[in-house]
Design a protein around this motif. Structure first.
Motif, PDB file in Angstrom:
ATOM      1  N   ASN A   2       0.866  -1.144   0.187  1.00  0.00           N
ATOM      2  CA  ASN A   2      -0.017   0.098   0.164  1.00  0.00           C
ATOM      3  C   ASN A   2       0.729   1.290   0.016  1.00  0.00           C
ATOM      4  N   VAL A   3       0.233   2.500  -0.163  1.00  0.00           N
ATOM      5  CA  VAL A   3       0.936   3.777  -0.314  1.00  0.00           C
ATOM      6  C   VAL A   3       1.787   3.920   0.749  1.00  0.00           C
ATOM      7  N   HIS A   4       1.178   3.907   1.946  1.00  0.00           N
ATOM      8  CA  HIS A   4       1.982   4.055   3.101  1.00  0.00           C
ATOM      9  C   HIS A   4       3.249   3.254   3.436  1.00  0.00           C
ATOM     10  N   ARG A   5       2.976   2.029   2.807  1.00  0.00           N
ATOM     11  CA  ARG A   5       4.432   1.280   2.968  1.00  0.00           C
ATOM     12  C   ARG A   5       5.432   1.706   2.084  1.00  0.00           C
ATOM     13  N   VAL A   6       4.938   2.042   0.897  1.00  0.00           N
ATOM     14  CA  VAL A   6       5.672   2.805  -0.081  1.00  0.00           C
ATOM     15  C   VAL A   6       6.575   3.778   0.469  1.00  0.00           C
ATOM     16  N   LEU A   7       5.730   4.859   0.941  1.00  0.00           N
ATOM     17  CA  LEU A   7       6.348   5.967   1.489  1.00  0.00           C
ATOM     18  C   LEU A   7       7.287   5.778   2.663  1.00  0.00           C
ATOM     19  N   LEU A   8       6.909   4.741   3.366  1.00  0.00           N
ATOM     20  CA  LEU A   8       7.752   4.518   4.571  1.00  0.00           C
ATOM     21  C   LEU A   8       9.127   4.120   3.901  1.00  0.00           C
ATOM     22  N   LEU A   9       9.248   3.140   3.182  1.00  0.00           N
ATOM     23  CA  LEU A   9      10.385   2.513   2.599  1.00  0.00           C
ATOM     24  C   LEU A   9      11.371   3.722   1.899  1.00  0.00           C
ATOM     25  N   ALA A  10      10.398   4.551   1.237  1.00  0.00           N
ATOM     26  CA  ALA A  10      11.281   5.800   0.435  1.00  0.00           C
ATOM     27  C   ALA A  10      11.772   6.640   1.410  1.00  0.00           C
ATOM     28  N   SER A  11      11.049   6.887   2.573  1.00  0.00           N
ATOM     29  CA  SER A  11      11.722   7.762   3.734  1.00  0.00           C
ATOM     30  C   SER A  11      13.027   7.215   4.157  1.00  0.00           C
ATOM     31  N   ARG A  69      -8.824   2.059  15.231  1.00  0.00           N
ATOM     32  CA  ARG A  69     -10.137   1.301  14.958  1.00  0.00           C
ATOM     33  C   ARG A  69     -10.282   0.352  16.043  1.00  0.00           C
ATOM     34  N   THR A  70     -11.508  -0.404  16.192  1.00  0.00           N
ATOM     35  CA  THR A  70     -11.842  -1.155  17.088  1.00  0.00           C
ATOM     36  C   THR A  70     -10.944  -2.646  16.502  1.00  0.00           C
ATOM     37  N   ASN A  71     -10.550  -2.871  15.133  1.00  0.00           N
ATOM     38  CA  ASN A  71      -9.899  -3.951  14.973  1.00  0.00           C
ATOM     39  C   ASN A  71      -8.401  -3.953  15.103  1.00  0.00           C
ATOM     40  N   GLY A  72      -7.882  -2.729  15.461  1.00  0.00           N
ATOM     41  CA  GLY A  72      -6.460  -2.747  15.685  1.00  0.00           C
ATOM     42  C   GLY A  72      -5.545  -1.918  14.815  1.00  0.00           C
ATOM     43  N   THR A  73      -6.371  -1.668  13.708  1.00  0.00           N
ATOM     44  CA  THR A  73      -5.433  -1.005  12.659  1.00  0.00           C
ATOM     45  C   THR A  73      -5.591   0.584  12.942  1.00  0.00           C
ATOM     46  N   VAL A  74      -4.572   1.500  12.507  1.00  0.00           N
ATOM     47  CA  VAL A  74      -4.574   2.936  12.654  1.00  0.00           C
ATOM     48  C   VAL A  74      -5.369   3.444  11.888  1.00  0.00           C
ATOM     49  N   ARG A  75      -6.235   4.328  12.376  1.00  0.00           N
ATOM     50  CA  ARG A  75      -7.029   5.185  11.320  1.00  0.00           C
ATOM     51  C   ARG A  75      -6.345   6.472  11.123  1.00  0.00           C
ATOM     52  N   GLU A  76      -5.717   7.009  12.001  1.00  0.00           N
ATOM     53  CA  GLU A  76      -4.938   8.188  11.843  1.00  0.00           C
ATOM     54  C   GLU A  76      -3.603   8.524  12.783  1.00  0.00           C
ATOM     55  N   ALA A  77      -2.717   9.045  12.249  1.00  0.00           N
ATOM     56  CA  ALA A  77      -1.476   9.659  13.288  1.00  0.00           C
ATOM     57  C   ALA A  77      -1.251  10.979  12.937  1.00  0.00           C
ATOM     58  N   ALA A  78      -1.943  12.016  13.398  1.00  0.00           N
ATOM     59  CA  ALA A  78      -1.849  13.274  13.187  1.00  0.00           C
ATOM     60  C   ALA A  78      -0.665  13.844  13.936  1.00  0.00           C
ATOM     61  N   TYR A  79       0.160  14.399  13.240  1.00  0.00           N
ATOM     62  CA  TYR A  79       1.501  14.863  13.776  1.00  0.00           C
ATOM     63  C   TYR A  79       1.064  16.336  14.431  1.00  0.00           C
ATOM     64  N   ASP A  80       1.603  16.821  15.521  1.00  0.00           N
ATOM     65  CA  ASP A  80       1.439  17.777  16.345  1.00  0.00           C
ATOM     66  C   ASP A  80       2.775  18.721  15.684  1.00  0.00           C
ATOM     67  N   ARG A  81       2.480  19.713  14.959  1.00  0.00           N
ATOM     68  CA  ARG A  81       3.670  20.726  14.414  1.00  0.00           C
ATOM     69  C   ARG A  81       4.299  21.588  15.180  1.00  0.00           C
ATOM     70  N   LEU A  98       1.111   4.465  11.001  1.00  0.00           N
ATOM     71  CA  LEU A  98       0.200   3.923   9.998  1.00  0.00           C
ATOM     72  C   LEU A  98       0.095   2.282   9.869  1.00  0.00           C
ATOM     73  N   GLU A  99       1.587   1.882   9.556  1.00  0.00           N
ATOM     74  CA  GLU A  99       1.713   0.397   9.387  1.00  0.00           C
ATOM     75  C   GLU A  99       1.286  -0.337  10.549  1.00  0.00           C
ATOM     76  N   LEU A 100       1.336   0.159  11.762  1.00  0.00           N
ATOM     77  CA  LEU A 100       1.199  -0.771  13.037  1.00  0.00           C
ATOM     78  C   LEU A 100      -0.065  -1.490  13.078  1.00  0.00           C
ATOM     79  N   HIS A 101      -0.097  -2.474  13.753  1.00  0.00           N
ATOM     80  CA  HIS A 101      -1.344  -3.204  14.144  1.00  0.00           C
ATOM     81  C   HIS A 101      -1.436  -3.403  15.585  1.00  0.00           C
ATOM     82  N   PHE A 102      -2.484  -3.069  16.268  1.00  0.00           N
ATOM     83  CA  PHE A 102      -2.669  -3.224  17.680  1.00  0.00           C
ATOM     84  C   PHE A 102      -3.586  -4.298  17.649  1.00  0.00           C
ATOM     85  N   PRO A 103      -3.851  -5.154  19.284  1.00  0.00           N
ATOM     86  CA  PRO A 103      -4.919  -5.730  19.426  1.00  0.00           C
ATOM     87  C   PRO A 103      -6.249  -5.310  19.199  1.00  0.00           C
TER      88      PRO A 103
END
Length: 275
Positions: A2-11, A69-81, A98-103
């Motif tokens: 997905n796009v987040h994983r591509v951006l993470l690897l590029a970063s 979200r309740t399924n453990g995926t990350v809906r948003e990670a908003a950076y405090d500027r 955004l790639e993390l997975h929680f219980p």
């Protein structure tokens, strides 16, 4: 991918000093929902390597509002500027979060995260009134003193299996110094890597699947020192190398001695069973 994983690897590729990056310390405070703070902290501790790779600057600090979200995926990670971190590192960390997975949990949860190379910075200052008092106490005679043992801290164990795509984690047993729910939280954060191993193997054999036990030896510092992937021959042949490489990057909580954890996994199977 997905796009987040591509951006993470590029970063990650644009930082030349990743090998020398100082490990980020992560502190969090739950602001809503039902996911236990200790469980969420375990997931973030397991991802510290990926988060730390986003910046080689030892003085940087970052703050985020993390929504799950309740399924453990990350809906948003908003950076405090208003944080002191550089913008490029902040984007890389956001993609990693955004790639993390929680219980999975009952109520959608959110947390305030502070990440820094040293001790986490204190929360925003508030106006308080400090009153200093002097109290004189008299200790009771030794014969009347009664020692009351402290109750151990408790955490809410995630219920149900943890899964991502066709990869699922079965029920774990606690080690002498690490609770089962915290062990599972670290592994759950790394399900993306295990899923990638399985997806790559299925390109060669679309029928590949089955159950396995990953035996990980965890050192006192929380790092995985050795891995044994126990599985049927076809599954072991296709996945053992990739899974072992991924598992050696995991970081658990520290302990006083080396421990071994056994992690039941299922690849394309309904549910892993203990062996």
């Amino acid at each position: 991918m997905n796009v987040h994983r591509v951006l993470l690897l590029a970063s990650l590729l644009i930082f030349p000093s990743i090998a020398h990056a100082q490990a980020l310390q992560v502190a969090l405070t739950r602001t809503a929902g039902s996911l236990d703070e200790a469980v969420a902290q375990g997931v973030l501790d397991g991802a510290r390597g990926a988060l730390s790779a986003c910046t080689s600057q030892g003085t940087q600090s970052y703050r985020y509002e993390l929504s799950l979200r309740t399924n453990g995926t990350v809906r948003e990670a908003a950076y405090d500027r208003h944080g002191a971190g550089d913008a490029r590192g902040a984007r890389c960390i956001r993609h990693a979060l955004l790639e993390l997975h929680f219980p999975a949990h009952d109520q959608a949860s959110s947390f305030t995260l502070t990440l820094g190379a040293g001790a986490p910075p204190p929360p925003p200052a508030t106006t308080t009134t400090t009153t200093t008092t002097t109290t004189t106490t008299t200790a009771p005679p030794p014969s009347t003193a009664v020692a009351t043992p402290l109750a151990p801290p408790t955490t809410t164990a995630p219920t149900g299996p943890v899964e991502l795509g066709d990869v699922r984690i079965g029920p774990l047993e606690s080690t002498p110094e690490r609770a089962a729910d915290l062990l599972r939280s670290v592994v759950a954060a790394q399900l993306g890597a295990l899923s990638a191993c399985y997806s790559a193997a299925r390109r060669t054999d679309a029928t590949l699947g089955g159950e396995a036990i990953l035996h990980a030896t965890i050192g006192p510092d929380g790092r995985v020192s050795s891995v044994l992937f126990q599985a049927p021959e076809a599954l072991a042949s296709a996945l053992a190398g990739c899974v072992a490489t991924a598992a050696r990057t995991w970081t658990f909580s520290s302990a006083s001695a080396e421990e071994r954890a056994s992690i039941p996994l299922a690849f394309g199977a309904p549910r892993p069973q203990r062996r």
